[in-house]
Design a protein around this motif. Structure first.
Motif, mmCIF file in Angstrom:
data_model
loop_
_atom_site.group_PDB
_atom_site.id
_atom_site.type_symbol
_atom_site.label_atom_id
_atom_site.label_comp_id
_atom_site.label_asym_id
_atom_site.label_seq_id
_atom_site.Cartn_x
_atom_site.Cartn_y
_atom_site.Cartn_z
ATOM 1 N N ALA A 152 -0.446 1.657 -9.411
ATOM 2 C CA ALA A 152 -1.153 2.916 -9.167
ATOM 3 C C ALA A 152 -1.694 2.984 -7.741
ATOM 4 C CB ALA A 152 -2.304 3.064 -10.155
ATOM 5 N N GLY A 153 -1.901 4.228 -7.298
ATOM 6 C CA GLY A 153 -2.631 4.470 -6.068
ATOM 7 C C GLY A 153 -1.870 4.212 -4.783
ATOM 8 N N LYS A 154 -0.555 4.208 -4.829
ATOM 9 C CA LYS A 154 0.223 3.948 -3.624
ATOM 10 C C LYS A 154 0.465 5.240 -2.837
ATOM 11 C CE LYS A 154 2.670 -0.024 -5.591
ATOM 12 N NZ LYS A 154 1.800 -1.007 -4.925
ATOM 13 N N ARG A 155 0.858 5.075 -1.593
ATOM 14 C CA ARG A 155 1.326 6.175 -0.745
ATOM 15 C C ARG A 155 2.849 6.115 -0.775
ATOM 16 N NH1 ARG A 155 -2.393 9.732 1.425
ATOM 17 N NH2 ARG A 155 -1.276 9.752 3.404
ATOM 18 N N SER B 292 5.113 9.802 -9.130
ATOM 19 C CA SER B 292 3.841 9.773 -8.408
ATOM 20 C C SER B 292 2.697 10.215 -9.304
ATOM 21 C CB SER B 292 3.920 10.659 -7.167
ATOM 22 O OG SER B 292 4.948 10.233 -6.310
ATOM 23 N N ARG B 293 2.893 11.273 -10.052
ATOM 24 C CA ARG B 293 1.850 11.734 -10.970
ATOM 25 C C ARG B 293 1.557 10.669 -12.028
ATOM 26 N NH1 ARG B 293 0.129 17.230 -11.261
ATOM 27 N NH2 ARG B 293 0.704 18.185 -9.272
ATOM 28 N N TYR B 294 2.630 10.070 -12.564
ATOM 29 C CA TYR B 294 2.487 9.083 -13.633
ATOM 30 C C TYR B 294 1.689 7.878 -13.165
ATOM 31 C CZ TYR B 294 3.951 6.063 -17.515
ATOM 32 O OH TYR B 294 3.972 5.234 -18.617
ATOM 33 N N ARG C 105 0.834 -1.212 0.000
ATOM 34 C CA ARG C 105 0.000 0.000 0.000
ATOM 35 C C ARG C 105 0.859 1.249 0.000
ATOM 36 N NH1 ARG C 105 -2.425 3.714 -0.895
ATOM 37 N NH2 ARG C 105 -4.293 4.624 0.036
ATOM 38 N N ALA C 106 2.037 1.160 0.638
ATOM 39 C CA ALA C 106 2.926 2.311 0.740
ATOM 40 C C ALA C 106 4.362 1.868 0.520
ATOM 41 C CB ALA C 106 2.785 2.975 2.105
ATOM 42 N N VAL C 107 5.164 2.758 -0.064
ATOM 43 C CA VAL C 107 6.577 2.486 -0.310
ATOM 44 C C VAL C 107 7.371 3.741 0.044
ATOM 45 C CG1 VAL C 107 8.325 1.753 -1.971
ATOM 46 C CG2 VAL C 107 5.962 0.940 -2.215
ATOM 47 N N VAL C 108 8.439 3.550 0.808
ATOM 48 C CA VAL C 108 9.362 4.647 1.099
ATOM 49 C C VAL C 108 10.706 4.300 0.476
ATOM 50 C CG1 VAL C 108 10.608 5.927 2.882
ATOM 51 C CG2 VAL C 108 8.201 5.336 3.221
ATOM 52 N N PHE C 109 11.190 5.175 -0.388
ATOM 53 C CA PHE C 109 12.489 5.011 -1.029
ATOM 54 C C PHE C 109 13.528 5.788 -0.231
ATOM 55 C CE2 PHE C 109 9.374 4.360 -4.354
ATOM 56 C CZ PHE C 109 9.877 3.280 -5.063
ATOM 57 N N ASP D 35 0.142 9.033 -4.275
ATOM 58 C CA ASP D 35 0.244 10.186 -3.382
ATOM 59 C C ASP D 35 1.666 10.274 -2.820
ATOM 60 O OD1 ASP D 35 -2.436 10.557 -3.815
ATOM 61 O OD2 ASP D 35 -3.067 9.716 -1.888
ATOM 62 N N PHE D 36 2.370 11.343 -3.159
ATOM 63 C CA PHE D 36 3.737 11.573 -2.677
ATOM 64 C C PHE D 36 3.623 12.367 -1.383
ATOM 65 C CE2 PHE D 36 7.970 13.837 -3.879
ATOM 66 C CZ PHE D 36 8.646 13.072 -2.942
ATOM 67 N N VAL D 37 3.601 11.666 -0.251
ATOM 68 C CA VAL D 37 3.135 12.277 0.990
ATOM 69 C C VAL D 37 4.218 12.913 1.845
ATOM 70 C CG1 VAL D 37 1.163 10.733 1.072
ATOM 71 C CG2 VAL D 37 3.240 10.115 2.300
#
Length: 219
Positions: A123-126, A152-154, A80-84, A158-160
């Motif tokens: 698509a649709g990740k945080r 994120s746009r592509y 659901r979410a990924v932090v790089f 959501d780039f939170v």
């Protein structure tokens, strides 16, 4: 898509500043009750993207024999979410981090099996970004932040949040007076529900950003 958080580290240093901040993201997420997986990218990637027109197997699958496919399909796509988390090398992200993005092309290109399914799962990740550099200069992060914004746009994600830690020697980010370690913990804790707004001309939006603050609208 599960509520899992995937933390991807693009540094080769297991105890460096990027890893220190990534561990802070994990601590924050786990304290919030989130299921977290932390992975070093160079444990899974051994090659850059090749020419898919000549590299694909007869079944249309990528023939690069490393762990990228498993990481992408089994961990990245379901998350659901990924932090790089990346060090800043020459004012850009590390080669390992860039290769992660480049290699995903092989799987969502129209000539690959189930490319539409891959696109839907991307698509649709945080998304969050954690950077480490020895420079306090704010412009050092701009190229990477911009690339993440466009990714994120592509992918309609959501780039939170962005955390920038400053340090050079091993784990020196712990002494950053801006408390980047604390910022990374908060990003991990809030990644699934941190308020995010990104307006376009046709966006339907309320008159307030923060719930319960309607009395101050327009100020």
């Amino acid at each position: 898509m599960s509520d899992k958080l995937l933390v991807l580290i693009g540094s080769p240093r297991r105890q460096g500043n990027s890893a220190t901040l990534a561990e802070a993201v994990r601590r924050g997420a786990e304290a919030a009750g989130t299921d977290v997986a932390l992975r070093f990218l160079d444990d899974h990637l051994t090659s850059f993207l090749r020419d898919c027109r000549t590299c694909r197997g007869p079944d249309g699958e990528c023939t690069i024999n490393d762990g990228y496919r498993a990481l992408f399909f089994q961990e990245f796509l379901p998350a659901r979410a990924v932090v790089f988390c990346s060090p800043i090398y020459w004012y850009g992200m590390s080669a390992q981090t860039k290769a992660f993005f480049d290699r995903c092309f092989c799987h969502y290109a129209a000539s690959s099996p189930d490319s539409q399914g891959v696109l839907r799962a991307m698509a649709g990740k945080r998304l969050g970004l954690v950077l480490a550099s020895e420079e306090t200069y704010p412009g050092a992060t701009l190229g990477i932040v911009h690339q993440m914004q466009e990714f994120s746009r592509y992918t309609h994600s959501d780039f939170v949040g962005v955390v920038h830690g400053v340090g050079n020697s091993r784990c020196e980010v712990r002494h950053d007076p801006a408390d980047c370690v604390g910022q990374a913990e908060r990003l991990g804790a809030e990644i699934l529900d941190r308020r995010y707004s990104d307006y376009r001309l046709d966006t339907k939006r309320a008159s307030v950003v923060w719930p319960g603050d309607a009395g101050h609208a327009g100020q």
